[in-house]
Write a protein that holds these residues in place. Structure first.
Motif, short mmCIF file in Angstrom:
data_model
loop_
_atom_site.label_atom_id
_atom_site.label_comp_id
_atom_site.label_asym_id
_atom_site.label_seq_id
_atom_site.Cartn_x
_atom_site.Cartn_y
_atom_site.Cartn_z
N GLY A 22 0.79 -1.22 0.00
CA GLY A 22 0.00 0.00 0.00
C GLY A 22 0.82 1.27 0.00
N VAL A 23 2.02 1.21 0.59
CA VAL A 23 2.82 2.43 0.75
C VAL A 23 3.80 2.64 -0.40
N ILE A 24 4.33 1.56 -0.95
CA ILE A 24 5.39 1.68 -1.96
C ILE A 24 4.93 1.18 -3.33
N ILE A 25 4.49 -0.08 -3.38
CA ILE A 25 4.22 -0.70 -4.69
C ILE A 25 3.06 -0.03 -5.40
N ALA A 26 1.90 0.06 -4.73
CA ALA A 26 0.71 0.63 -5.37
C ALA A 26 0.93 2.06 -5.86
N PRO A 27 1.49 2.97 -5.02
CA PRO A 27 1.72 4.34 -5.51
C PRO A 27 2.70 4.39 -6.69
N CYS A 28 3.74 3.54 -6.66
CA CYS A 28 4.72 3.54 -7.76
C CYS A 28 4.08 3.10 -9.07
N VAL A 29 3.28 2.01 -9.01
CA VAL A 29 2.63 1.53 -10.22
C VAL A 29 1.63 2.55 -10.73
N LEU A 30 0.88 3.17 -9.82
CA LEU A 30 -0.09 4.18 -10.23
C LEU A 30 0.62 5.36 -10.89
N SER A 31 1.74 5.79 -10.32
CA SER A 31 2.50 6.90 -10.91
C SER A 31 3.01 6.54 -12.30
N LEU A 32 3.51 5.31 -12.44
CA LEU A 32 4.00 4.86 -13.75
C LEU A 32 2.88 4.85 -14.78
N TYR A 33 1.71 4.37 -14.36
CA TYR A 33 0.56 4.34 -15.27
C TYR A 33 0.14 5.74 -15.70
N LEU A 34 0.05 6.64 -14.74
CA LEU A 34 -0.38 8.00 -15.05
C LEU A 34 0.61 8.71 -15.97
N VAL A 35 1.90 8.54 -15.71
CA VAL A 35 2.92 9.18 -16.54
C VAL A 35 2.89 8.61 -17.96
N ALA A 36 2.84 7.27 -18.07
CA ALA A 36 2.85 6.64 -19.40
C ALA A 36 1.61 7.01 -20.19
N ALA A 37 0.44 6.99 -19.53
CA ALA A 37 -0.80 7.34 -20.22
C ALA A 37 -0.81 8.80 -20.64
N ALA A 38 -0.33 9.67 -19.76
CA ALA A 38 -0.29 11.10 -20.08
C ALA A 38 0.66 11.38 -21.24
N MET A 39 1.83 10.74 -21.24
CA MET A 39 2.77 10.92 -22.34
C MET A 39 2.18 10.44 -23.66
N SER A 40 1.48 9.33 -23.62
CA SER A 40 0.86 8.79 -24.83
C SER A 40 -0.17 9.75 -25.39
N VAL A 41 -1.00 10.30 -24.52
CA VAL A 41 -2.04 11.25 -24.96
C VAL A 41 -1.40 12.50 -25.54
N VAL A 42 -0.36 13.00 -24.87
CA VAL A 42 0.31 14.22 -25.35
C VAL A 42 0.94 13.99 -26.71
N ILE A 43 1.61 12.84 -26.89
CA ILE A 43 2.23 12.53 -28.18
C ILE A 43 1.18 12.45 -29.27
N GLY A 44 0.09 11.74 -28.99
CA GLY A 44 -0.99 11.62 -29.98
C GLY A 44 -1.59 12.97 -30.32
N TRP A 45 -1.83 13.81 -29.32
CA TRP A 45 -2.43 15.12 -29.56
C TRP A 45 -1.49 16.03 -30.35
N GLU A 46 -0.20 16.03 -30.00
CA GLU A 46 0.76 16.87 -30.70
C GLU A 46 0.88 16.46 -32.16
N GLU A 47 0.90 15.16 -32.42
CA GLU A 47 0.97 14.71 -33.81
C GLU A 47 -0.28 15.11 -34.59
#
Length: 257
Positions: free
Chosen positions: A37-62
């Motif tokens: 709850g303290v380490i694994i879940a927040p890290c995975v959630l952060s990775l998901y949010l960053v990866a998803a946000a980068m994907s959306v930004v790349i798609g929108w910019e293109e």
């Protein structure tokens, strides 16, 4: 078809993982408040949010870049059409005819290929070459049309550059590695809440299900974003169609006494 298969596989993995987590791999309160709850879940959630946000930004910019380039291409075609009116009758008509043929090919041949295969047609290359040859072959006269000829050559160069940019844009998609990271981290983000639910907590199951639906919806959007001419974000051919219609209006204006 491949994209649909991948998306369905992600959905099956999320649902199957949620069932297994709830029935066999439930996380106790001790672990929920500890490393999970303290380490694994927040890290995975952060990775998901960053990866998803980068994907959306790349798609929108293109998408936006392709839109701006398409508007510039249409502007170059319009400028070339008008500049050709200053040339001797047959030569001007030849340039306008080749330009109309080229844009017709863009609409009828290029666009379907950009949407389905991410490439441009060979016919379009040939038509653009014919257009460039008609402009290069313009005769020199004493009517002061030198600036118009120079403008015409510049606009052909812009059309050629725009075609190359469209070809590059049609091939551009969100990097597969980034999509893979988004999908894998989304799988964990969707499944982990089910593993932390206490037995019989119906409300918790409901909200965990809502979380799964929203996370899966994000993955669907990313995988179906496609290139700037297909998918969720796609530039249509309306600008080019309006340009061709503008040629007709220009002809009517030139025919008026």
């Amino acid at each position: 078809m491949f994209t649909l298969f991948v998306v369905l596989a992600v959905l099956a993995a999320m649902v199957g993982g949620a069932v297994l987590a709830a029935r066999r791999f439930r996380i106790t309160d001790d672990f929920s408040g500890g490393a999970v709850g303290v380490i694994i879940a927040p890290c995975v959630l952060s990775l998901y949010l960053v990866a998803a946000a980068m994907s959306v930004v790349i798609g929108w910019e293109e998408y936006k870049t392709a839109e701006d380039e398409m508007i510039a291409e249409a502007g170059a075609a319009q400028a070339l059409y008008w500049s050709s009116t200053a040339f001797p009758g047959e030569e001007g008509e030849a340039v306008r005819g080749h330009l109309r043929t080229y844009l017709a090919t863009v609409l009828e041949e290029d666009w379907p290929l950009m949407e389905t295969q991410g490439e441009l047609s060979r016919v379009g290359d040939d038509d653009l070459a014919a257009l460039a040859a008609s402009v290069r072959g313009l005769s020199v006269s004493d009517t002061g049309d030198g600036l118009d000829r120079l403008t015409a050559r510049q606009e052909v160069t812009k059309l050629s550059d725009a075609r190359n940019q469209r070809a590059d844009a049609a091939e551009n998609q969100i990097p597969p590695a980034l999509l893979a990271v988004s999908a894998l981290s989304a799988l964990v983000v969707a499944v982990l809440p089910f593993a932390m639910i206490k037995s019989g907590a119906g409300t918790a199951y409901f909200w965990a299900g809502v979380n799964l639906v929203f996370v899966f919806g994000t993955i669907v959007m990313l995988f179906f974003m496609g290139n700037p001419y297909s998918g969720v974000l796609a530039n249509d051919s309306e600008v080019m169609e309006e340009t061709v219609a503008g040629f007709d209006r220009a002809d009517l204006t030139l025919e008026r006494p």
